[in-house]
Design an enzyme around this catalytic site. Structure first.
Site, short mmCIF file in Angstrom:
data_model
loop_
_atom_site.label_atom_id
_atom_site.label_comp_id
_atom_site.label_asym_id
_atom_site.label_seq_id
_atom_site.Cartn_x
_atom_site.Cartn_y
_atom_site.Cartn_z
N ARG A 28 0.84 -1.19 0.00
CA ARG A 28 0.00 0.00 0.00
C ARG A 28 0.88 1.25 0.00
NH1 ARG A 28 -5.93 -0.93 1.92
NH2 ARG A 28 -6.06 -3.15 1.53
N GLU A 65 0.65 4.19 0.96
CA GLU A 65 0.14 5.20 1.86
C GLU A 65 1.31 5.99 2.44
OE1 GLU A 65 -1.81 2.64 4.60
OE2 GLU A 65 -3.74 2.75 3.58
N ARG A 112 2.47 2.43 13.58
CA ARG A 112 1.62 1.27 13.34
C ARG A 112 1.28 1.04 11.87
NH1 ARG A 112 -4.40 2.65 15.65
NH2 ARG A 112 -4.92 4.39 14.28
N HIS A 113 1.97 1.74 10.96
CA HIS A 113 1.72 1.56 9.53
C HIS A 113 2.98 1.10 8.80
CE1 HIS A 113 -1.84 4.15 10.35
NE2 HIS A 113 -2.37 3.44 9.37
N GLU A 127 -7.19 -0.91 15.27
CA GLU A 127 -7.93 -1.85 14.43
C GLU A 127 -7.01 -3.00 14.02
OE1 GLU A 127 -9.31 -2.10 9.80
OE2 GLU A 127 -9.51 -0.15 10.79
N SER A 179 -10.43 -6.15 9.16
CA SER A 179 -11.56 -5.61 8.39
C SER A 179 -12.19 -6.77 7.64
CB SER A 179 -11.08 -4.54 7.42
OG SER A 179 -12.17 -4.01 6.70
N ARG A 236 0.48 -6.32 13.07
CA ARG A 236 -0.36 -5.68 14.09
C ARG A 236 -0.78 -6.68 15.16
NH1 ARG A 236 -4.37 -0.81 12.22
NH2 ARG A 236 -2.76 0.50 11.27
#
Length: 432
Positions: free
Chosen positions: A211, A213, A219-220, A355, A358, A406
């Protein structure tokens, strides 16, 4: 080395050959000790200077820390030694000598910044605490795989180079593929859905996702390892059951099989979450978050949950929980809506810190699926390989995905997600 004995297996009365790294040397004058470390533990090698060959003693005591050696000798009981035994060497071979100046201290006596550790990950993994994290990560994957097999799942592997993004948008890494534009896959979502319409029906995959991002947070990551599940003939409620089952299996596996590693990390007691995670509707979650008074501004219907909201609700709930029945407008096109069209059958599994998962029930009806593409500004024609299969008999199905990093991060209460991945990929890090 064919005749090598691991240090943990060395028994008094045996003559063994051990091999590993020089962890420490202590010279006390007439006697000296070399601590050798391998993957199973450490063992003391004793040098009695006046009774041993001078060359052998000199070779052993002139070594720099982290040099790789092998030693052969008799194992004797010694209560004062770190492991209760020691070796008196007959011979010692220097296999690979290390430079005296190391970029970090594998003994852990001197702390190093995370960036230094990541730049020298091989040395960092020689530290017991770092190694313990990755032994635990490996156990998580083993336990999760076993749990999936207990549910009758087939493990699959889907492409990581694709012609279109799973969800469109700008979070894609473009690459050149034989003169054509392609992308690194954001998720196996569309492929695993196609599999539940095949003869496999119930599948899982553990593999990388990418990703683009522009996050720079603890945490990413831009490359992560995801645990994906998809099953035909189940709904979102049953998918949550399966999600909870695998997560509990991961905790139970670590609790049962990683006692030494947990002790190394300072766990006097390791708790497995209680089953029966609460299931809060999105509306209830918003109300409870606002009631905490922790946010500067109250959340309203349609808002996603920012980090501070997740933490506020996590503190309020006090454990893992699901958030269900999200507004349709903020869930992906492939999540099925309830009949009113306002709410979706999507869910998230939350740890009190963040989180984790998903998921949801998928839209298996062709016309509604295509309509979902159009509502989110995506061209269904670009996803023809996916949508056309829904014309040929696609069963109701549901699934989810969560990141290994995570899961390990929250399980072990790590400060930074990069501690749970060997070679992190983020905005600043492309090497090693």
């Amino acid at each position: 080395m064919q005749d090598r004995t691991y240090t943990a297996d060395a028994e008094p009365g045996e003559t063994v050959t051990v091999a590993g790294w020089v962890h420490e040397i202590r010279d006390l004058g007439g006697i000296a000790f070399l601590i050798l470390r391998d993957t199973s533990g450490r063992i003391q090698i004793k040098f009695e200077k006046e009774e041993m060959d001078d060359e052998l003693v000199e070779t052993g005591l002139d070594l720099s820390r982290e040099s790789v050696i092998s030693a052969t000798g008799a194992v004797e009981e010694e209560p004062r030694a770190p492991t209760g035994v020691e070796i008196t060497p007959d011979s010692l071979e220097v296999i690979a000598e290390a430079e005296p100046e190391l970029p970090l201290d594998p003994s852990g006596k001197v702390d190093a910044e995370l960036s230094t550790r990541l730049n020298n990950r091989t040395l960092d993994l020689r530290k017991e605490e770092t190694k313990a994290i990755f032994e635990i990560r490996a156990e998580v994957l083993r336990a999760v795989r076993e749990s999936f097999r207990g549910m009758g799942c087939t493990e699959i592997n889907t492409p990581k180079i694709v012609a279109t993004g799973t969800e469109g948008g700008t979070e894609l890494f473009p690459i050149t593929y034989f003169g054509e534009e392609a992308f690194m896959n954001q998720s196996p979502q569309l492929f695993k859905q196609l599999m539940v319409g095949s003869g496999l029906e119930r599948v899982f995959e553990i593999g990388p996702i990418f990703r683009a991002e522009e996050h720079n947070t603890p945490r990413h990551l831009n490359e992560a390892t995801m645990i994906d599940f998809e099953s035909a003939f189940i709904d979102h409620e049953e998918a949550m059951d399966a999600c909870e089952r695998t997560l509990l299996a991961a905790y139970e596996g670590v609790g049962e099989n990683c006692e030494t590693e947990l002790e190394t990390l300072g766990y006097d007691e390791f708790s497995v979450p209680e089953s029966g995670f609460p299931r809060l509707s999105y509306e209830e979650a918003i109300e409870r978050i606002n009631a905490t008074g922790e946010l500067d501004e109250q959340l309203v219907w349609g808002d996603d949950l920012p980090t501070e909201a997740e933490k506020a609700l996590g503190s309020d709930v006090g454990g893992h929980y699901f958030v269900t029945d999200w507004p349709s407008e903020i869930k992906p096109f492939y999540i099925q809506d309830y009949e009113d069209g306002e709410l979706s059958k999507g869910f998230d599994l939350m740890h009190p810190r963040m989180e984790l998962v998903s998921g949801g029930q998928r839209e298996h009806r062709y016309d509604e699926l295509v309509e979902g593409f159009e509502q989110q500004g995506l061209d269904p024609a670009q996803f023809d390989y996916y949508t056309k299969m829904f014309k040929y008999g696609m069963p109701p199905h549901a699934g989810w995905a969560y990141g290994v990093e995570r899961l390990v991060m929250t399980m072990l209460d790590l400060e930074n997600i990069r501690e749970a991945v060997l070679f992190p990929r983020d905005r600043q890090r492309l090497s090693p």
